[in-house]
Design an enzyme around this catalytic site. Sequence first.
Site, PDB file in Angstrom:
ATOM      1  N   HIS A 113      -3.870  -5.553   1.336  1.00  0.00           N
ATOM      2  CA  HIS A 113      -3.784  -6.286   2.788  1.00  0.00           C
ATOM      3  C   HIS A 113      -4.824  -6.734   3.349  1.00  0.00           C
ATOM      4  O   HIS A 113      -6.003  -7.257   2.675  1.00  0.00           O
ATOM      5  CB  HIS A 113      -3.211  -4.363   3.341  1.00  0.00           C
ATOM      6  CG  HIS A 113      -4.662  -3.753   3.123  1.00  0.00           C
ATOM      7  ND1 HIS A 113      -5.592  -3.266   3.332  1.00  0.00           N
ATOM      8  CD2 HIS A 113      -4.111  -2.615   2.905  1.00  0.00           C
ATOM      9  CE1 HIS A 113      -6.216  -2.613   3.191  1.00  0.00           C
ATOM     10  NE2 HIS A 113      -5.266  -1.088   1.943  1.00  0.00           N
ATOM     11  N   CYS A 139       0.526  -1.256   0.231  1.00  0.00           N
ATOM     12  CA  CYS A 139      -0.120  -0.168  -0.068  1.00  0.00           C
ATOM     13  C   CYS A 139       1.059   1.463  -0.559  1.00  0.00           C
ATOM     14  O   CYS A 139       1.182   1.916  -1.035  1.00  0.00           O
ATOM     15  CB  CYS A 139      -1.156  -0.271   1.020  1.00  0.00           C
ATOM     16  SG  CYS A 139      -2.579   0.706   0.831  1.00  0.00           S
TER      17      CYS A 139
END
Length: 249
Positions: A193, A96
């Site tokens: 994630h 991310c």
Amino acid sequence: MSHRALRIGHLFPDLLNLYADRGNILTLTQRLRWRGRDVIVDEITHADTPRFGAYDLVLLGGGSDREQMLVAGYLANHRTELRHAIEDGLPLLAICGGYQLLGAYYQVPGGEKIPGLELIDMVTNYSAGQPRLIGNVAILTEEAGVVIGFENHGGRTIHQGAPLGKVIHGHGNDGVTGLEGIRYRNVWGTYIHGPLLPKNPRLADAILKTMLQYAGVDDALDPLDDSMEEEARRSFVKLRMPEVEAALA
């Protein structure tokens, strides 16, 4: 080949743990220990000097825009060393915000372009009015089959390199190309994630195998009983992403 204690460098866990990236560290270390491997995790904060030549794997997680800006400033002083280590084959998992930091810049709401580490030919743009790319995601990868997780990002990441995988559910890098993440040398960059690795044991082992090879130790990974993880994956996909179910077979 000999066995020795392996060393993982966890960069800025005090700032970049927005999406439970410690779960990725726990997955990697436990899968090594179940196989009788010794592993040490160095948690590197802004007060420390990272020694990239000493690590067998580095994790760079995700955080808020403010925290990413702080980390970008800290790591800028060590960019040359990190670039050399990556070109020499250092395995790096970037998730991310950490993924965005690998490029030339990432743009934040308001239009400012925050300089990245320029480790990969890649940029992340942000356009006001565009929706965030949020939701469950599944991609098809060459090295780990179907990888599942969650994505939540406003930036659109653009690069000409090899993706981590092709989107079969969700948005991916930019919501347009159908590609997710990046694979460059021994770098894995991704928006996935949740955390990533507990949900994807095959990907965890692919990363571990590369880590062992880079460390110059025996890279054989004895099979583990992942039946519980696989059943959890199947149940989740059936409930939340039923169109992906056939790809799991």
